[in-house]
Design a protein around this motif. Structure first.
Motif, PDB file in Angstrom:
ATOM      1  N   LYS A  85       7.688   5.463   4.189  1.00  0.00           N
ATOM      2  CA  LYS A  85       8.713   4.416   4.148  1.00  0.00           C
ATOM      3  C   LYS A  85       8.093   3.062   4.485  1.00  0.00           C
ATOM      4  CE  LYS A  85      13.120   3.103   6.248  1.00  0.00           C
ATOM      5  NZ  LYS A  85      14.108   3.405   7.316  1.00  0.00           N
ATOM      6  N   GLU A  86       7.193   3.067   5.465  1.00  0.00           N
ATOM      7  CA  GLU A  86       6.527   1.837   5.883  1.00  0.00           C
ATOM      8  C   GLU A  86       5.612   1.302   4.787  1.00  0.00           C
ATOM      9  OE1 GLU A  86       6.048  -1.260   8.310  1.00  0.00           O
ATOM     10  OE2 GLU A  86       7.225   0.476   8.924  1.00  0.00           O
ATOM     11  N   LEU A  87       4.923   2.221   4.120  1.00  0.00           N
ATOM     12  CA  LEU A  87       4.026   1.819   3.036  1.00  0.00           C
ATOM     13  C   LEU A  87       4.808   1.209   1.876  1.00  0.00           C
ATOM     14  CD1 LEU A  87       1.516   4.826   2.950  1.00  0.00           C
ATOM     15  CD2 LEU A  87       1.025   2.504   3.701  1.00  0.00           C
ATOM     16  N   ARG A  88       5.944   1.814   1.575  1.00  0.00           N
ATOM     17  CA  ARG A  88       6.767   1.321   0.460  1.00  0.00           C
ATOM     18  C   ARG A  88       7.334  -0.074   0.748  1.00  0.00           C
ATOM     19  NH1 ARG A  88       8.509   6.864  -0.085  1.00  0.00           N
ATOM     20  NH2 ARG A  88      10.279   6.438   1.293  1.00  0.00           N
ATOM     21  N   SER A  89       7.618  -0.338   2.027  1.00  0.00           N
ATOM     22  CA  SER A  89       8.235  -1.612   2.391  1.00  0.00           C
ATOM     23  C   SER A  89       7.215  -2.738   2.556  1.00  0.00           C
ATOM     24  CB  SER A  89       9.033  -1.454   3.691  1.00  0.00           C
ATOM     25  OG  SER A  89       8.156  -1.165   4.779  1.00  0.00           O
ATOM     26  N   THR A  90       5.919  -2.402   2.538  1.00  0.00           N
ATOM     27  CA  THR A  90       4.874  -3.419   2.666  1.00  0.00           C
ATOM     28  C   THR A  90       4.290  -3.698   1.288  1.00  0.00           C
ATOM     29  OG1 THR A  90       4.336  -2.557   4.864  1.00  0.00           O
ATOM     30  CG2 THR A  90       2.743  -4.051   3.851  1.00  0.00           C
ATOM     31  N   PRO A  91       4.465  -4.900   0.785  1.00  0.00           N
ATOM     32  CA  PRO A  91       3.962  -5.195  -0.561  1.00  0.00           C
ATOM     33  C   PRO A  91       2.444  -5.107  -0.639  1.00  0.00           C
ATOM     34  CG  PRO A  91       4.681  -7.208   0.547  1.00  0.00           C
ATOM     35  CD  PRO A  91       5.109  -6.061   1.410  1.00  0.00           C
ATOM     36  N   ALA A  92       1.952  -4.623  -1.770  1.00  0.00           N
ATOM     37  CA  ALA A  92       0.504  -4.543  -2.005  1.00  0.00           C
ATOM     38  C   ALA A  92       0.124  -5.647  -2.981  1.00  0.00           C
ATOM     39  CB  ALA A  92       0.134  -3.171  -2.563  1.00  0.00           C
ATOM     40  N   ILE A  93      -0.787  -6.504  -2.575  1.00  0.00           N
ATOM     41  CA  ILE A  93      -1.154  -7.624  -3.435  1.00  0.00           C
ATOM     42  C   ILE A  93      -2.116  -7.169  -4.534  1.00  0.00           C
ATOM     43  CG2 ILE A  93      -0.855  -9.242  -1.506  1.00  0.00           C
ATOM     44  CD1 ILE A  93      -3.966  -9.575  -1.643  1.00  0.00           C
ATOM     45  N   SER A  94      -2.084  -7.887  -5.634  1.00  0.00           N
ATOM     46  CA  SER A  94      -3.004  -7.618  -6.732  1.00  0.00           C
ATOM     47  C   SER A  94      -3.619  -8.941  -7.185  1.00  0.00           C
ATOM     48  CB  SER A  94      -2.275  -6.936  -7.896  1.00  0.00           C
ATOM     49  OG  SER A  94      -1.196  -7.732  -8.334  1.00  0.00           O
ATOM     50  N   HIS A  95      -4.642  -8.867  -7.996  1.00  0.00           N
ATOM     51  CA  HIS A  95      -5.345 -10.059  -8.476  1.00  0.00           C
ATOM     52  C   HIS A  95      -5.380 -10.053 -10.001  1.00  0.00           C
ATOM     53  CE1 HIS A  95      -6.818 -11.332  -4.496  1.00  0.00           C
ATOM     54  NE2 HIS A  95      -6.893 -10.042  -4.227  1.00  0.00           N
ATOM     55  N   PRO A  96      -5.455 -11.232 -10.608  1.00  0.00           N
ATOM     56  CA  PRO A  96      -5.456 -11.312 -12.081  1.00  0.00           C
ATOM     57  C   PRO A  96      -6.607 -10.523 -12.699  1.00  0.00           C
ATOM     58  CG  PRO A  96      -5.183 -13.494 -11.105  1.00  0.00           C
ATOM     59  CD  PRO A  96      -5.525 -12.556  -9.987  1.00  0.00           C
ATOM     60  N   LYS A  97      -6.300  -9.789 -13.729  1.00  0.00           N
ATOM     61  CA  LYS A  97      -7.327  -8.997 -14.419  1.00  0.00           C
ATOM     62  C   LYS A  97      -8.321  -9.897 -15.156  1.00  0.00           C
ATOM     63  CE  LYS A  97      -6.090  -4.688 -13.533  1.00  0.00           C
ATOM     64  NZ  LYS A  97      -5.432  -4.947 -12.257  1.00  0.00           N
ATOM     65  N   THR A  98      -7.953 -11.170 -15.314  1.00  0.00           N
ATOM     66  CA  THR A  98      -8.842 -12.109 -16.002  1.00  0.00           C
ATOM     67  C   THR A  98     -10.024 -12.533 -15.133  1.00  0.00           C
ATOM     68  OG1 THR A  98      -7.380 -13.885 -15.253  1.00  0.00           O
ATOM     69  CG2 THR A  98      -7.047 -13.059 -17.496  1.00  0.00           C
ATOM     70  N   LEU A  99      -9.930 -12.265 -13.819  1.00  0.00           N
ATOM     71  CA  LEU A  99     -11.022 -12.629 -12.909  1.00  0.00           C
ATOM     72  C   LEU A  99     -12.259 -11.795 -13.225  1.00  0.00           C
ATOM     73  CD1 LEU A  99     -11.962 -14.211 -10.359  1.00  0.00           C
ATOM     74  CD2 LEU A  99     -11.171 -12.250  -9.023  1.00  0.00           C
TER      75      LEU A  99
END
Length: 357
Positions: A85-99
């Motif tokens: 539940k804690e993992l689901r409520s914490t957003p996971a950031i991502s980076h542009p695939k163009t990098l």
């Protein structure tokens, strides 16, 4: 008439089943105890790994754990599983695939001015890996982002976060560690050095230290606890896609990762680790500092452990990348360094310069 005979017969089978379970349980317990009390390192296992053509890494009887039992080794694996539940409520950031990312990357050379990145520490007798991975990464990021070469205190986080982070030397949660760094910060290592300076290099040492007490006072009388605090802006997870993890390290510096440790990991000496043999023992947190590809075309992550330089490849290890080996890509946490308190440092330095001038 039939029912009167069936009742005792059913009762008999129930009693027989119960007694069998008691016997089986009695036999299973000594086996478990025997396993826990056996040495974690066995010559036969090292030979099994080294003779396996599919292994891709070298096993050795590392001096660090030559006298450890399985139970003693397990105590160092201090990552508690995060509630889903804690993992689901914490957003996971991502980076542009163009990098565009390099094929090989090592934070030690990318930011060669940052001495903390190349430090190999020792968690000693305590299951404090969850705290080491967070504080080491934040120390590195202060240098990368603010050009401040500083070693932060693992002891502050370990001793003062309390039940909010877990159970101290009996394990904790990396994400909660980063939240402590954001809300409470940590002092410098000079202010509050790690409590276990002996490590585990002496023969037959018993890794069973209790969590140190939270004192909130610098060991040096010249330093003030509150002024010595350094903070993280936030605590966040990184998306489990390898590109996102690489981009995060490439842009912001080392991250903390947690993964599942099996018996064979204790044997690691060199090469690209992947699980070959042995039981699952627990969760461990380390600092991920880079990646690359071997001459044979195997992708790997480069990580710094905190078991001193006696273990592994001078304290470092590589693990297979892109296949979520042992869950290495599932639990990546980080935070950016904060300017809080740094403004005071800069102002003080300017004032000192003005006076001395």
């Amino acid at each position: 008439m039939a029912s009167t005979h069936l009742l005792p017969l059913a009762t008999f089978f129930l009693l027989l089943s119960a007694s069998y379970l008691q016997i089986a349980g009695a036999e299973a317990q000594p086996l478990t105890s025997l396993k826990l009390n056996s040495h974690i390192l066995q010559e036969s296992t090292a030979k099994e790994i080294n003779e396996n053509p599919e292994a891709g890494w070298e096993a050795a009887i590392n001096p660090r754990f030559s006298n450890y039992t399985v139970e003693q080794f397990k105590r160092l694996l201090g990552v508690k599983p995060m509630p889903k539940k804690e993992l689901r409520s914490t957003p996971a950031i991502s980076h542009p695939k163009t990098l565009k990312l390099p094929k090989n990357f090592d934070a030690r050379t990318a930011w060669s001015q940052c001495s903390t990145i190349g430090r190999i520490l020792d968690q000693g007798h305590c299951g404090s890996c969850w705290a080491f991975g967070a504080v080491e990464s934040l120390s590195d990021r202060f240098c990368i982002h603010f050009d401040v070469n500083i070693s932060l205190s693992v002891n502050d986080l370990l001793a003062c976060c309390g039940f909010l982070c877990g159970s101290g030397c009996d394990g904790g949660y990396p994400l909660y560690a980063w939240r402590y760094l954001a809300h409470h910060g940590v002092v410098t290592e000079e202010c509050d050095p790690y409590f276990d300076q002996i490590g585990c290099s002496h023969p037959g040492c018993e890794p069973a230290y209790r969590t140190p007490k939270c004192v909130k006072k610098c060991v040096s009388g010249n330093q003030v606890w509150k002024k010595s605090k350094h903070y993280s802006v936030s605590a966040y997870r990184v998306n489990s896609d390898p590109h996102d993890i690489m981009a995060e390290v490439y842009k912001n510096g080392p991250v903390e990762v947690a993964f599942t440790v099996y018996e064979d990991f204790a044997y690691y000496k060199s090469g690209v680790y992947k699980h070959i043999t042995g039981y699952e023992l627990g969760g461990h947190a380390v600092k991920l500092i880079g990646w690359g590809t071997t001459d044979d075309g195997e992708d790997y992550w480069l990580l710094a452990n905190q078991w001193n330089r006696e273990w592994g490849d001078d304290g470092y290890f590589k693990i297979r990348r892109g296949t979520n080996e042992c869950g290495i890509e599932e639990d990546v946490t980080a935070g950016l360094p904060s300017t809080k308190n740094l403004v005071r440092e800069v102002t003080d330095m300017d004032a000192d310069a003005a006076v001395s001038f």
